[in-house]
Design a protein around this motif. Structure first.
Motif, PDB file in Angstrom:
ATOM      1  N   ALA A  95       0.802  -1.229   0.000  1.00 11.84           N
ATOM      2  CA  ALA A  95       0.000   0.000   0.000  1.00 11.84           C
ATOM      3  C   ALA A  95       0.831   1.273   0.000  1.00 11.84           C
ATOM      4  O   ALA A  95       1.760   1.435  -0.782  1.00 11.84           O
ATOM      5  CB  ALA A  95      -0.959  -0.042   1.175  1.00 11.84           C
ATOM      6  N   SER A  96       0.489   2.194   0.894  1.00  5.83           N
ATOM      7  CA  SER A  96       1.133   3.502   0.985  1.00  5.83           C
ATOM      8  C   SER A  96       1.845   3.606   2.326  1.00  5.83           C
ATOM      9  O   SER A  96       1.599   2.811   3.224  1.00  5.83           O
ATOM     10  CB  SER A  96       0.063   4.587   0.913  1.00  5.83           C
ATOM     11  OG  SER A  96      -0.808   4.436   2.027  1.00  5.83           O
TER      12      SER A  96
ATOM     13  N   GLY B  42      -8.971   4.235   3.697  1.00  6.57           N
ATOM     14  CA  GLY B  42      -7.510   4.290   3.786  1.00  6.57           C
ATOM     15  C   GLY B  42      -6.776   4.480   2.474  1.00  6.57           C
ATOM     16  O   GLY B  42      -5.554   4.408   2.438  1.00  6.57           O
ATOM     17  N   LEU B  43      -7.518   4.743   1.398  1.00  6.20           N
ATOM     18  CA  LEU B  43      -6.867   4.797   0.081  1.00  6.20           C
ATOM     19  C   LEU B  43      -6.430   6.180  -0.378  1.00  6.20           C
ATOM     20  O   LEU B  43      -5.403   6.315  -1.033  1.00  6.20           O
ATOM     21  CB  LEU B  43      -7.828   4.242  -0.986  1.00  6.20           C
ATOM     22  CG  LEU B  43      -7.925   2.727  -1.086  1.00  6.20           C
ATOM     23  CD1 LEU B  43      -8.999   2.344  -2.092  1.00  6.20           C
ATOM     24  CD2 LEU B  43      -6.577   2.152  -1.516  1.00  6.20           C
ATOM     25  N   VAL B  56      -0.651   8.917   8.776  1.00  5.63           N
ATOM     26  CA  VAL B  56      -1.583   7.781   8.918  1.00  5.63           C
ATOM     27  C   VAL B  56      -2.952   8.222   8.412  1.00  5.63           C
ATOM     28  O   VAL B  56      -3.226   9.420   8.301  1.00  5.63           O
ATOM     29  CB  VAL B  56      -1.705   7.306  10.401  1.00  5.63           C
ATOM     30  CG1 VAL B  56      -0.357   6.874  10.952  1.00  5.63           C
ATOM     31  CG2 VAL B  56      -2.314   8.387  11.291  1.00  5.63           C
ATOM     32  N   SER B  57      -3.813   7.252   8.101  1.00  8.01           N
ATOM     33  CA  SER B  57      -5.180   7.559   7.669  1.00  8.01           C
ATOM     34  C   SER B  57      -6.074   7.635   8.897  1.00  8.01           C
ATOM     35  O   SER B  57      -6.362   6.609   9.515  1.00  8.01           O
ATOM     36  CB  SER B  57      -5.722   6.451   6.756  1.00  8.01           C
ATOM     37  OG  SER B  57      -4.983   6.365   5.573  1.00  8.01           O
ATOM     38  N   ALA B  58      -6.546   8.829   9.232  1.00  9.07           N
ATOM     39  CA  ALA B  58      -7.380   8.980  10.428  1.00  9.07           C
ATOM     40  C   ALA B  58      -8.785   8.429  10.231  1.00  9.07           C
ATOM     41  O   ALA B  58      -9.515   8.236  11.193  1.00  9.07           O
ATOM     42  CB  ALA B  58      -7.442  10.451  10.834  1.00  9.07           C
ATOM     43  N   CYS B  59      -9.160   8.141   8.979  1.00 11.21           N
ATOM     44  CA  CYS B  59     -10.522   7.636   8.728  1.00 11.21           C
ATOM     45  C   CYS B  59     -10.691   6.196   9.181  1.00 11.21           C
ATOM     46  O   CYS B  59     -11.804   5.754   9.395  1.00 11.21           O
ATOM     47  CB  CYS B  59     -10.887   7.750   7.257  1.00 11.21           C
ATOM     48  SG  CYS B  59      -9.976   6.625   6.160  1.00 11.21           S
ATOM     49  N   ASN B 128      -1.911   9.285  -2.055  1.00  8.53           N
ATOM     50  CA  ASN B 128      -2.618  10.560  -1.903  1.00  8.53           C
ATOM     51  C   ASN B 128      -3.199  10.972  -3.250  1.00  8.53           C
ATOM     52  O   ASN B 128      -2.461  11.267  -4.182  1.00  8.53           O
ATOM     53  CB  ASN B 128      -1.665  11.657  -1.412  1.00  8.53           C
ATOM     54  CG  ASN B 128      -1.243  11.447   0.028  1.00  8.53           C
ATOM     55  OD1 ASN B 128      -0.430  10.573   0.320  1.00  8.53           O
ATOM     56  ND2 ASN B 128      -1.809  12.216   0.931  1.00  8.53           N
ATOM     57  N   LEU B 129      -4.526  10.990  -3.327  1.00 10.40           N
ATOM     58  CA  LEU B 129      -5.160  11.310  -4.600  1.00 10.40           C
ATOM     59  C   LEU B 129      -5.576  12.788  -4.637  1.00 10.40           C
ATOM     60  O   LEU B 129      -6.046  13.342  -3.641  1.00 10.40           O
ATOM     61  CB  LEU B 129      -6.390  10.423  -4.816  1.00 10.40           C
ATOM     62  CG  LEU B 129      -6.121   8.917  -4.741  1.00 10.40           C
ATOM     63  CD1 LEU B 129      -7.379   8.140  -5.104  1.00 10.40           C
ATOM     64  CD2 LEU B 129      -4.966   8.503  -5.638  1.00 10.40           C
TER      65      LEU B 129
END
Ligand SMILES: Cc1cc2nc3c(=O)[nH]c(=O)nc-3n(C[C@H](O)[C@H](O)[C@H](O)COP(=O)(O)OP(=O)(O)OC[C@H]3O[C@@H](n4cnc5c(N)ncnc54)[C@H](O)[C@@H]3O)c2cc1C
Ligand code: FES
Ligand code: FES
Lengths: 269, 147
Positions: A95-96, B42-43, B56-59, B128-129
């Motif tokens: 992933a990232s 998380g994408l 980090v992804s807070a979602c 990161n989109l």
């Protein structure tokens, strides 16, 4: 609803034995998605975040990876990159950085998602999981630990405490094929590790669990393109493929033949 | 459960269920709306925060996991920050929706020496989109900030 944060493995396995319904939380990347989507509800959670002994990473002899070691640490650790480059590469492929900063070794194994990167490399590297419960501890090779998509041989109350990877004697290669975007899960995941002149090729992410065919590997002639092609064709033939958004079964059969051949040529050079 | 979290150098308190995600605590209990939810899996990176300096992804981060760490949101970054200034200079945004995540990710890359060249920056931003497609300018900005 309870959330507990034990500080030792002993306390965790006792808590599990008393309440096998409680869910273990490691990095929470997999659980977070399920919880957010309303696909998982639990009354009780046991978080491993304060269990220091599970964050140990030792590389003096064999590599010993505590279950709470994050992917990012394996990707960046100097010893792991130098001595176990295949392991560093497989964890780096996940992933990232946002996922790798949080996801743990114990989590990816217990989760046993077919579309993960590390399992094929861990099986190819002859890695073994150490598993604890109130009944004691046992060791299980990763190829026996993962029994299918989302399924493992872990008993309800067991905890993965660490993963042990023998010191490699030869080169290792990890090949991840991405079909959609950079941070995507693999469409195919091929690991090849050479040990005393023999190779272990493991193909993951294309069927319910990683596959290793020792009889095919035994025919390997290092550096020989025909031999690599035959082994690739053999792997492609024997596996039963999954169709998903990252590739159809027919597509996967074709790419596995190519990816295995390339991996074998790469470990030869 | 009662949570005490360190966010942007101060302590915030929230009485929430363990299933609450960090992004919801930040937005609803701390009024920090820089991290925002788009994909929720998380994408995409619009919910990015730094946890002990790491993105980090807070979602998808269950809020109790943030206890004992230092959380930084875009609101905690000074306006004269080098990365922010480079985004400004390169006009590296259109609508700005993705920018908190881009700036925080870029800052971590620069701080840790993982922005050595455009390829490494591209790789670091892989998750990161930007729906406006400002990637080239975002990479320009981070490249300059790293120099
Ligand atoms: C956006 C996104 C992209 C991803 N892309 C990839 C990818 O490209 N490649 C890839 O390989 N993976 C990918 N993943 C998967 C990710 O690597 C896994 O979610 C992660 O490894 C799980 O680890 P964790 O520590 O977060 O586990 P958790 O979510 O905490 O736990 C996962 C499961 O394991 C159990 N568990 C955790 N630790 C233990 C233990 N020590 N003993 C027993 N049971 C335990 C938990 O109860 C739970 O059932 C992706 C995930 C996300 C969110
Ligand atoms: S909203 Fe969190 S990563 Fe997309
Ligand atoms: S500037 Fe609009 S989403 Fe990136």
């Amino acid at each position: 609803m309870t959330w507990i944060q034990p500080t030792s493995v002993d306390a965790v396995v006792r808590a599990r034995a008393e309440n096998p319904e409680a869910i273990i939380v490691a990095g929470g990347t997999f659980l977070g998605i399920l919880v957010r989507a309303g696909m998982l509800e639990a009354d009780d959670w046991i978080s491993l975040q304060d269990v220091r002994e599970l964050t140990r990473l030792q590389s003096l002899g064999d590599l010993s990876i505590g279950a709470m070691v994050r992917h990012r640490r394996l990707e960046l650790d100097e010893d792991v990159r130098g001595i176990w480059p295949g392991i560093a590469a497989a964890f780096r492929a996940v992933a990232s950085p946002r996922v790798r900063n949080v996801a743990t070794v114990g989590g990816v194994l217990a989760d046993a998602d077919y579309a993960s990167d590390p399992p094929s490399m861990l099986v190819a590297s002859r890695a073994v999981a150490e598993i604890a419960s109130v009944r004691g501890s046992r060791r299980v090779p990763i190829e026996e630990l993962i029994t299918g998509h989302y399924s493992t041989c872990l008993e309800e109350d067991e905890l993965i405490t660490r993963v042990i990877v023998p010191r490699p004697q030869g080169p290792a290669v990890y090949r991840k094929l991405r079909t959609r975007s950079q941070e995507d899960r693999p469409s195919s995941s091929v690991a090849a590790v050479v040990h005393q002149g023999t190779v272990r090729v493991v193909v993951g992410a294309v069927s319910d669990r990683p596959h290793h065919f020792a009889d095919l590997c035994a025919t390997w002639r290092p550096g020989n393109e025909d031999s690599a092609r035959e082994i690739g064709a053999g792997y492609a033939e024997r596996i039963e493929y999954i169709d998903d958004n990252r590739g159809s079964a027919a597509y996967r059969r074709r790419v596995v033949a190519v990816e295995v051949r390339r991996a074998l040529m790469q470990v030869s050079s | 459960m009662n949570l005490a979290l360190r966010v942007n150098g101060r302590t915030i308190h929230a009485d929430v269920e363990p299933e609450t995600m960090l992004v919801d605590v930040l937005r609803e209990h701390a009024g920090l709306t820089g991290p925002r939810v788009t994909c929720g899996v998380g994408l995409c990176g619009t919910c990015t925060v730094l946890m002990d300096e790491q993105p980090v992804s807070a979602c998808i981060l269950m809020a109790p996991l943030a206890q004992g760490t230092e959380i930084t949101t875009i609101e905690g970054i000074p306006e004269d920050d080098a990365v922010v200034r480079c985004f400004d200079r390169h006009h590296a945004f259109q609508c700005g929706f993705c920018i908190p995540g881009m700036v925080l990710t870029g800052r971590a890359m620069v701080a840790e020496g993982h922005a050595a060249d455009r390829e490494e920056i591209r790789e670091g931003l892989g998750g990161n989109l930007c729906r406006c497609g400002c990637y080239l300018k975002i990479i320009d900005a981070i490249e300059e900030a790293a120099q």
